[in-house]
Design an enzyme around this catalytic site. Structure first.
Site, PDB file in Angstrom:
ATOM      1  N   GLU A 108       0.943  -1.236   0.052  1.00  0.00           N
ATOM      2  CA  GLU A 108       0.016   0.053  -0.111  1.00  0.00           C
ATOM      3  C   GLU A 108       0.848   1.195  -0.043  1.00  0.00           C
ATOM      4  O   GLU A 108       1.842   1.373   0.708  1.00  0.00           O
ATOM      5  CB  GLU A 108      -0.877   0.047   1.135  1.00  0.00           C
ATOM      6  CG  GLU A 108      -1.907  -0.883   1.196  1.00  0.00           C
ATOM      7  CD  GLU A 108      -2.999  -0.761   2.087  1.00  0.00           C
ATOM      8  OE1 GLU A 108      -4.060  -1.468   2.201  1.00  0.00           O
ATOM      9  OE2 GLU A 108      -3.541   0.626   2.365  1.00  0.00           O
ATOM     10  N   CYS A 131       2.855   8.572   1.385  1.00  0.00           N
ATOM     11  CA  CYS A 131       3.084   7.910   2.661  1.00  0.00           C
ATOM     12  C   CYS A 131       3.498   6.299   1.959  1.00  0.00           C
ATOM     13  O   CYS A 131       2.723   5.829   1.611  1.00  0.00           O
ATOM     14  CB  CYS A 131       1.878   7.736   3.540  1.00  0.00           C
ATOM     15  SG  CYS A 131       1.997   6.597   5.117  1.00  0.00           S
ATOM     16  N   CYS A 170       3.888  -6.242   8.132  1.00  0.00           N
ATOM     17  CA  CYS A 170       4.716  -5.576   9.056  1.00  0.00           C
ATOM     18  C   CYS A 170       4.712  -6.755  10.324  1.00  0.00           C
ATOM     19  O   CYS A 170       3.871  -7.492  10.807  1.00  0.00           O
ATOM     20  CB  CYS A 170       4.043  -4.586   9.923  1.00  0.00           C
ATOM     21  SG  CYS A 170       5.286  -3.660  11.050  1.00  0.00           S
ATOM     22  N   CYS A 188       1.920  -4.076  16.596  1.00  0.00           N
ATOM     23  CA  CYS A 188       1.320  -3.289  17.614  1.00  0.00           C
ATOM     24  C   CYS A 188      -0.118  -3.400  17.639  1.00  0.00           C
ATOM     25  O   CYS A 188      -0.873  -3.400  16.819  1.00  0.00           O
ATOM     26  CB  CYS A 188       1.635  -1.736  17.218  1.00  0.00           C
ATOM     27  SG  CYS A 188       3.470  -1.611  16.951  1.00  0.00           S
ATOM     28  N   CYS A 213      -2.773  -1.217  15.314  1.00  0.00           N
ATOM     29  CA  CYS A 213      -2.344  -1.051  13.983  1.00  0.00           C
ATOM     30  C   CYS A 213      -2.911  -1.861  13.073  1.00  0.00           C
ATOM     31  O   CYS A 213      -2.653  -3.167  13.237  1.00  0.00           O
ATOM     32  CB  CYS A 213      -0.847  -0.722  13.759  1.00  0.00           C
ATOM     33  SG  CYS A 213      -0.427  -0.332  12.050  1.00  0.00           S
ATOM     34  N   CYS A 265      -3.469   6.725   9.021  1.00  0.00           N
ATOM     35  CA  CYS A 265      -2.213   6.002   9.776  1.00  0.00           C
ATOM     36  C   CYS A 265      -2.984   4.915  10.526  1.00  0.00           C
ATOM     37  O   CYS A 265      -4.097   4.834  11.289  1.00  0.00           O
ATOM     38  CB  CYS A 265      -1.824   6.895  10.672  1.00  0.00           C
ATOM     39  SG  CYS A 265      -0.767   8.359  10.342  1.00  0.00           S
TER      40      CYS A 265
HETATM   41  N1  SAH Z   1       6.433   1.121  11.935  1.00  0.00           N
HETATM   42  C1  SAH Z   1       6.664   2.553  12.000  1.00  0.00           C
HETATM   43  C2  SAH Z   1       6.073   3.628  10.531  1.00  0.00           C
HETATM   44  C3  SAH Z   1       4.534   3.050  10.379  1.00  0.00           C
HETATM   45  S1  SAH Z   1       3.341   3.542  11.287  1.00  0.00           S
HETATM   46  C4  SAH Z   1       6.297   3.114  13.290  1.00  0.00           C
HETATM   47  O1  SAH Z   1       5.532   2.377  13.933  1.00  0.00           O
HETATM   48  O2  SAH Z   1       6.482   4.249  13.377  1.00  0.00           O
HETATM   49  C5  SAH Z   1       3.174   5.207  11.322  1.00  0.00           C
HETATM   50  C6  SAH Z   1       2.436   5.733  12.468  1.00  0.00           C
HETATM   51  O3  SAH Z   1       1.051   5.742  12.709  1.00  0.00           O
HETATM   52  C7  SAH Z   1       3.129   5.472  13.855  1.00  0.00           C
HETATM   53  O4  SAH Z   1       3.164   6.411  14.622  1.00  0.00           O
HETATM   54  C8  SAH Z   1       1.849   4.487  14.393  1.00  0.00           C
HETATM   55  O5  SAH Z   1       2.057   4.057  15.544  1.00  0.00           O
HETATM   56  C9  SAH Z   1       0.732   5.266  13.790  1.00  0.00           C
HETATM   57  N2  SAH Z   1      -0.624   4.183  13.817  1.00  0.00           N
HETATM   58  C10 SAH Z   1      -0.604   3.105  13.919  1.00  0.00           C
HETATM   59  N3  SAH Z   1      -1.975   2.595  13.872  1.00  0.00           N
HETATM   60  C11 SAH Z   1      -2.681   3.702  14.099  1.00  0.00           C
HETATM   61  C12 SAH Z   1      -4.120   3.967  14.389  1.00  0.00           C
HETATM   62  N4  SAH Z   1      -5.204   2.958  14.389  1.00  0.00           N
HETATM   63  N5  SAH Z   1      -4.315   5.310  14.341  1.00  0.00           N
HETATM   64  C13 SAH Z   1      -3.570   6.132  14.486  1.00  0.00           C
HETATM   65  N6  SAH Z   1      -2.221   6.134  14.128  1.00  0.00           N
HETATM   66  C14 SAH Z   1      -1.870   4.862  14.006  1.00  0.00           C
END
Ligand code: SAH
Length: 349
Positions: A102, A115, A122, A126, A129, A341
């Site tokens: 994506e 982006c 991944c 987390c 996410c 995000c």
């Molecule tokens: N792996 C990297 C980059 C990808 S995520 C990282 O973790 O930084 C990019 C950003 O989006 C990160 O800060 C992540 O925590 C945030 N993010 C992930 N899931 C999200 C969600 N459901 N709502 C808002 N931000 C989110």
């Protein structure tokens, strides 16, 4: 954490032209028995004109173009595109091996931000996410990252001004291709390093390793919690990388690069958004040369976190400001197309 999986799945670098520098392309045309100046032509057609096949390069001799008709340049194809109400475009790109990745194009009045993903899927898992809920497939190669930017540029018919490595994947688990892509986006595509952002949840040893490259990029660390216990609850990999070690590594990053570190903090209602969390975060970051981006949670289907209301968000921001911490609230764009995000996954084809 699945470090081993990531290494095992790393693809060997294939011989494609995208991602190569001008000297490398010049060497390649010479190996093909062509004069050196054709390297410059190839370079311009690849990065400025967005060529998808060598047959398009009309300045090349016809016979040679025909011979090279099937030579891989390293471009993907758009498998699916959706446009959100706010004009953000989400793409599913098909790569040479059929993997789907994506990318999101985010237009604003003065900018076009892309982006980009650094991995297919991944491994970090987390809890909030969507990408981490799916399967981790493999690392992306340098040209597969650069291609995402060229694809969005072409689709919008507008120059890309900014790139954030905040799509699928964890860039620091794929460090060399990420650094090479940053350099290519800067030198070959022509985007200023200060307009490139790499975001990480933190991989032991890799923040300091990235610092050694002395890039002038924006470096962002996804913190999301003001203490180790809560962070571990939200981010399973945090167990292997204590908060105080991350912060020590970030200080080292600032020392080596002379650039500040940005901290990202997702706001989850009732979980990490209370005034005491803001206070704890302010204390944690006291004296740190930093900027905090607060990201109100974007909903995903697998978990039932909530986005805090506006009052809570503003109070959190105010507490940080009172403690002299530079802070912004970042509402993600693209919500209506699941392009915001944390909402990226390769399932909507
Ligand atoms: N792996 C990297 C980059 C990808 S995520 C990282 O973790 O930084 C990019 C950003 O989006 C990160 O800060 C992540 O925590 C945030 N993010 C992930 N899931 C999200 C969600 N459901 N709502 C808002 N931000 C989110």
């Amino acid at each position: 954490m699945t470090l081993q999986t990531a290494n095992k799945s790393t693809q060997p670098a294939s011989e494609v032209l995208l991602g190569k520098s001008l000297p490398e392309l010049t060497e390649w045309v010479q190996q093909q028995g062509q004069p050196a100046y054709r390297g410059k032509q190839l370079y311009q057609w690849l990065y400025q004109k967005g060529a998808r096949s060598l047959t398009e390069i009309s300045v090349f001799p016809k016979r040679w173009r025909e011979e090279l008709a099937d030579y891989p340049l390293g471009r993907s194809t758009i498998n699916y595109r959706s446009i959100a109400a706010d004009e953000t475009r989400k793409y599913l790109l098909r790569l040479a091996d059929g993997a789907i990745v994506e990318t999101v194009g985010i237009p604003t009045a003065k900018r076009l931000t892309v982006c980009v993903s650094s991995q297919v899927g991944c491994p970090m898992a987390c809890d909030f996410c969507a990408t981490g809920k799916g399967e981790f497939v493999r690392n992306l190669q340098t040209h597969e990252i650069v291609d995402q930017v060229l694809t969005v540029q072409e689709d919008f018919q507008q120059r890309v001004s900014n790139v954030v490595f905040m799509g699928m994947g964890e860039p620091l688990m794929n460090l060399s291709p990420t650094v090479a892509a940053v350099k290519s986006l800067n030198q070959d595509v022509g985007i200023g390093q200060r307009s490139l952002t790499v975001s990480t949840v933190g991989i032991p040893g890799k923040i300091v390793e990235l610092a050694q490259h002395k890039l002038q990029i924006v470096f962002a660390v996804s913190l999301h919690a003001p203490n180790q216990q809560l962070r571990q609850q939200l981010i399973p990999s945090a167990k292997h990388y204590p908060l105080d070690t991350i912060l020590a590594d970030c200080r080292e990053y600032v020392r080596v690069t002379g650039r500040r570190v940005t901290f990202e903090y997702i706001l989850l209602s009732g979980v990490n958004d209370l005034p005491e969390h803001a206070l704890e975060l302010a204390n944690l970051l006291r004296g740190f040369q930093t900027h905090v981006n607060l990201i109100p949670y974007n909903p995903i289907s697998e978990v039932d976190y909530q986005r805090p209301d506006r009052y809570r968000i503003e109070e959190f921001e105010r507490i940080l400001q009172e403690h002299k911490i530079a802070v912004s609230v970042r509402y993600s764009r693209g919500l209506s197309a699941d392009a915001a995000c944390g909402q990226l996954r390769a399932s909507r084809i």
